[in-house]
Design an enzyme around this catalytic site. Structure first.
Site, mmCIF file in Angstrom:
data_model
loop_
_atom_site.group_PDB
_atom_site.id
_atom_site.type_symbol
_atom_site.label_atom_id
_atom_site.label_comp_id
_atom_site.label_asym_id
_atom_site.label_seq_id
_atom_site.Cartn_x
_atom_site.Cartn_y
_atom_site.Cartn_z
ATOM 1 N N VAL A 63 -5.845 15.141 34.556
ATOM 2 C CA VAL A 63 -6.891 16.118 34.204
ATOM 3 C C VAL A 63 -8.106 16.041 35.124
ATOM 4 O O VAL A 63 -8.879 16.998 35.220
ATOM 5 C CB VAL A 63 -7.365 15.966 32.738
ATOM 6 C CG1 VAL A 63 -6.267 16.283 31.747
ATOM 7 C CG2 VAL A 63 -7.974 14.598 32.481
ATOM 8 N N SER A 141 -17.416 12.990 20.890
ATOM 9 C CA SER A 141 -17.485 11.698 20.200
ATOM 10 C C SER A 141 -18.821 11.590 19.478
ATOM 11 O O SER A 141 -19.816 12.192 19.898
ATOM 12 C CB SER A 141 -17.382 10.566 21.221
ATOM 13 O OG SER A 141 -17.728 9.335 20.621
ATOM 14 N N TYR A 154 -20.292 6.613 28.825
ATOM 15 C CA TYR A 154 -19.362 7.302 27.918
ATOM 16 C C TYR A 154 -20.129 8.343 27.076
ATOM 17 O O TYR A 154 -19.701 9.496 26.956
ATOM 18 C CB TYR A 154 -18.691 6.275 27.005
ATOM 19 C CG TYR A 154 -17.700 6.863 26.019
ATOM 20 C CD1 TYR A 154 -16.434 7.262 26.423
ATOM 21 C CD2 TYR A 154 -18.040 7.002 24.665
ATOM 22 C CE1 TYR A 154 -15.523 7.797 25.513
ATOM 23 C CE2 TYR A 154 -17.141 7.529 23.751
ATOM 24 C CZ TYR A 154 -15.888 7.925 24.179
ATOM 25 O OH TYR A 154 -14.992 8.454 23.276
ATOM 26 N N SER A 157 -21.069 11.291 29.105
ATOM 27 C CA SER A 157 -19.906 12.142 29.426
ATOM 28 C C SER A 157 -19.497 12.983 28.221
ATOM 29 O O SER A 157 -19.030 14.110 28.365
ATOM 30 C CB SER A 157 -18.724 11.278 29.904
ATOM 31 O OG SER A 157 -18.116 10.594 28.827
ATOM 32 N N ILE A 187 -11.609 5.873 15.311
ATOM 33 C CA ILE A 187 -10.253 6.311 14.964
ATOM 34 C C ILE A 187 -9.225 5.281 15.433
ATOM 35 O O ILE A 187 -9.336 4.745 16.548
ATOM 36 C CB ILE A 187 -9.950 7.693 15.618
ATOM 37 C CG1 ILE A 187 -11.087 8.693 15.337
ATOM 38 C CG2 ILE A 187 -8.600 8.230 15.143
ATOM 39 C CD1 ILE A 187 -11.359 9.008 13.872
#
Ligand code: NAP
Length: 246
Positions: A63, A141, A154, A157, A187
């Site tokens: 991706v 998230s 993170y 992003s 999760i």
């Protein structure tokens, strides 16, 4: 069946949330393109799904590689001429305190978690625009909405994914293409188990419902966003986190 007759592409569907979402979409009657970067992994999943009677097909690409994304969409267009649902799920977690993080970590995280969403959405929007119908679902998230120590890269992003979601929702609304994001909490996937034990306990203690989320909790929300049940929902960031306080 909520997705009968629809064609879906799910990125990063070789395991975790993406794999469970692929299975749920199949159960709801969709033709599902399963993406991953390992041909071996994706072929096996597709064969397993086909053996269960589902219409699953593989689409192998990285991706983060714009050229590979372009080629993959060319192939998809050739095969189906249409796309109804795109789930931008592929992602990585590579935590580091800001003083320790490398330029390579920053680039790789944004390429996989953020740039990819723009690459795929560009082609998907063109395809969906032809039919004046579509649903793009971005997996962000809770770290993107709330931030966290050691997760500037993170979190950044994933926050960017929210900006992309809201902007595309506005830009594509008149083409009847809905764009929403899911912001999972914690999760039960390889990603959750990749963090240190003390951080894992900290996360668990922060969940009001006192249980880790199941990949199906996210997949079911994606089914809702992909289906006509959410036909008037766009530009939304849906938290699926069991009341996680971060
Ligand atoms: P996971 O189990 O680590 O799965 C990640 C998937 O993304 C894997 O299939 C992986 O493929 C794929 N992927 C990574 N880089 C890729 C690339 N360049 N091209 C294509 N595929 C790629 O993680 P997960 O928990 O299911 O995460 C799915 C999404 O949910 C991610 O965007 C993640 O950030 C988000 N999320 C997860 C949690 C959580 O607690 N688990 C919480 C919030 C948000 P390989 O098998 O080849 O590595």
């Amino acid at each position: 069946m909520l997705l009968k007759g629809k064609v879906a592409l799910i990125t990063g569907a070789g395991r975790g949330i993406g794999l469970t979402t692929a299975k749920r979409f199949c159960e709801e009657g969709a033709t599902v393109y399963v993406n991953g970067r390992s041909a071996e992994q994706i072929n096996k999943i597709v064969l397993d799904l086909q053996a269960e009677g589902f219409d699953a097909r593989g689409l192998v690409f990285d991706v983060a590689n714009a050229d590979e994304v372009k080629d993959a969409f060319r192939l998809l267009i050739k095969q189906t001429k249409t796309l109804d649902i795109l789930v931008n799920n592929a992602g990585i977690l590579d935590d580091a305190l800001i003083g320790m993080v490398t330029v390579e970590q920053i680039k790789r995280t944004f390429e996989i978690n953020t740039f990819s969403t723009l690459y795929t959405s560009q082609y998907a929007a063109r395809l969906m625009g032809r039919n004046k119908s579509g649903s793009i679902i971005n997996i962000s998230s809770i770290i993107g909405t709330n931030g966290n120590t050691g997760q500037a890269v993170y979190g950044g992003s994933k926050a960017a994914v929210i900006g992309i979601t809201k902007s595309l929702a506005k830009e594509l609304a008149l083409s009847n293409i809905r764009v929403n994001a899911v912001a999972p909490g914690f999760i039960k996937t390889d990603m959750a188990f990749s963090i240190p034990e003390d951080k894992f306990k900290e996360r668990m203690d922060s969940i009001a419902m006192a249980r880790i989320g199941e990949p199906a909790d996210i997949a079911n929300t994606a089914v809702y966003l992909a289906s006509d049940l959410s036909s008037y929902v766009t530009g939304q960031i849906i938290g699926v986190d069991g009341g996680m306080l971060i």
